[in-house]
Structure formats: structure tokens, C-alpha cells
Design an enzyme around this catalytic site. Sequence first.
Site, PDB file in Angstrom:
ATOM      1  CE  LYS A  77      -5.779  -4.830   5.230  1.00 50.09           C
ATOM      2  NZ  LYS A  77      -6.605  -5.240   4.056  1.00 50.09           N
ATOM      3  CD  GLU A  92      -1.963  -3.959   3.789  1.00 49.11           C
ATOM      4  OE1 GLU A  92      -3.123  -4.155   3.387  1.00 49.11           O
ATOM      5  OE2 GLU A  92      -0.974  -3.976   3.029  1.00 49.11           O
ATOM      6  CG  ASP A 117      -2.018  -1.037   1.136  1.00 52.44           C
ATOM      7  OD1 ASP A 117      -2.285  -1.531   0.025  1.00 52.44           O
ATOM      8  OD2 ASP A 117      -2.591  -1.372   2.195  1.00 52.44           O
TER       9      ASP A 117
END
Length: 267
Positions: free
Chosen positions: A107, A105, A74
Site C-alpha cells: 500500500k 500486501e 501482492d
Amino acid sequence: MSGPGRLEDIYAAVNTRFVAELSAAQNALQHPTMKGDTTEAQWIEVLSTHLPARYRVGTGQIIDHRGAVSQQIDVVIYDRTYTPLLYSQQGAQYIPVESVYAVFEVKQNLSKAHIHYAQDKVKSVRALDRTSAPIYSANGPVPARPLFSIVGGLLTYQSDYTPSLSDAMVAAHSLAQEDRLDLGCVAADVAYAFSFASTGSIAMTTSAKAPVVAFFLMLLERLSSLATVPAIDYGKYLTFFECQTVPHPGDETTPLPEIHASGSPQE
């Protein structure tokens, strides 16, 4: 106003604006993919805006000289000083592993499942084979740099844990060098950084005050400690082309033409 109070105001303003943007995306977007893509872009933008110019921030896959490729990452923080982008088209990038400082990452929430998912992503990057070549300057070659451990982490808006940094949250993290996470941020709550001792113990630095800015400074501290990425060994990448060096001696009886300053052979 001057002094520490002014610095606190600046930090608070940056933090408040970014958390508000993340919150707006949470509330306005219902489709998980749209929400995820928007949040990822927001993190990339804030890091790109505030990191020193030497650092590039993007998304993509990391690749090594053998052709092995990481999972999709990401947020990638990388350096273009010694390494090129191998491919970049409409947001899709293949970034040589030698240029990578850190991967994250993104989220929406901090959870055990997302911690493990981020660890798998980081592991796929650290498993790649990095080269390191001498660095050349006007003063001559500098020996090839030792390889550092690529920084890995997880960026979220909120946490499923209560409190966010509970014992269960810490216990969900791996201590293994190949997949452990170094940094994290719960934008609405807290920033944290792990330190790992050779004995296997773990320590954590945290800040609930302006967590996005605190995370940013924790990240800068880690990046500064890495100094610079290794120079890529282009010879290793050239092996893909199966290049051959063929001796081609010239005719020593025929002298090469003399060249004018204009570049034209002298008759």
C-alpha cells in the site's frame, strides 16, 4: 574504506535508491491503479534482486489441494524446489500453498484500514490446507516436515500515524495467529518486526536507519528460521483426477523380451 563504515555506505546507497524510486512513482503517477501496480512491481524487483536464489518472488493467488484459493496477493515469497507453479500466464499465477514462505500486501501508506486489509489477505492464505510429504534423497527418505506459520506483512511508502510506530498503530494489529502480521516497512521512515509470546504479549523490533535494508535483513532472519518449505504431497493433488489402480498381471508363460544395450529387443 573498509570496516563497518563501508557496510553502512552500501546499506545507505541501496536504501536511498529504492526510496527515491518509490517517491518518483508517488509524484509522477496520479491514477491509483497505476501507482499501486508500479509500487508493487518495485517491491518485487528489489526483493527478487537481493534475496538468495532459492527464493522466488511474484504475485498471484495461493491454492491448495482441495481447490480453495486465497485472495490476490501482492508479493509472494515461495520456493520451487519441491512444488511446481500450477499456472503462470502474463503475470497471473496460481502458487501451491506448500511452497509459500511469506506474503505481503503493498500500500502507499500505513493506516488502520490498510493494516486490517493486509490481515484479511494473510488470513486467506493461512486458512488453506497444506500437505507435507517425506523428502527423498540419496540417503533415503526424510520424515515430512512440520508446518510453520506463513509469514505475513505490510509494505508501504509512508505512514498516516505520527509517529509511524505509535501506540495506535500497534493496537490496530491483531494478535490472533490466523491473521496477525509479522513484519512491515514504511520505506521513508522505519522497519519493524513483531514477536508474539504464548502469553499473548507482543514485542516489536524497529529500525529507522536505512529502513528498507533493515526490513530486508529482518525478513531474511525470519526466512532462515523457517529452513525450508514442506514437500508437496502429490497424492493429495491427484485425488482430483479420480485415478484408479487396476491390477494387470502378465502372462507368466511368455517371458519378456531381452533388451540390448541399444534398446532393441533381442530376436
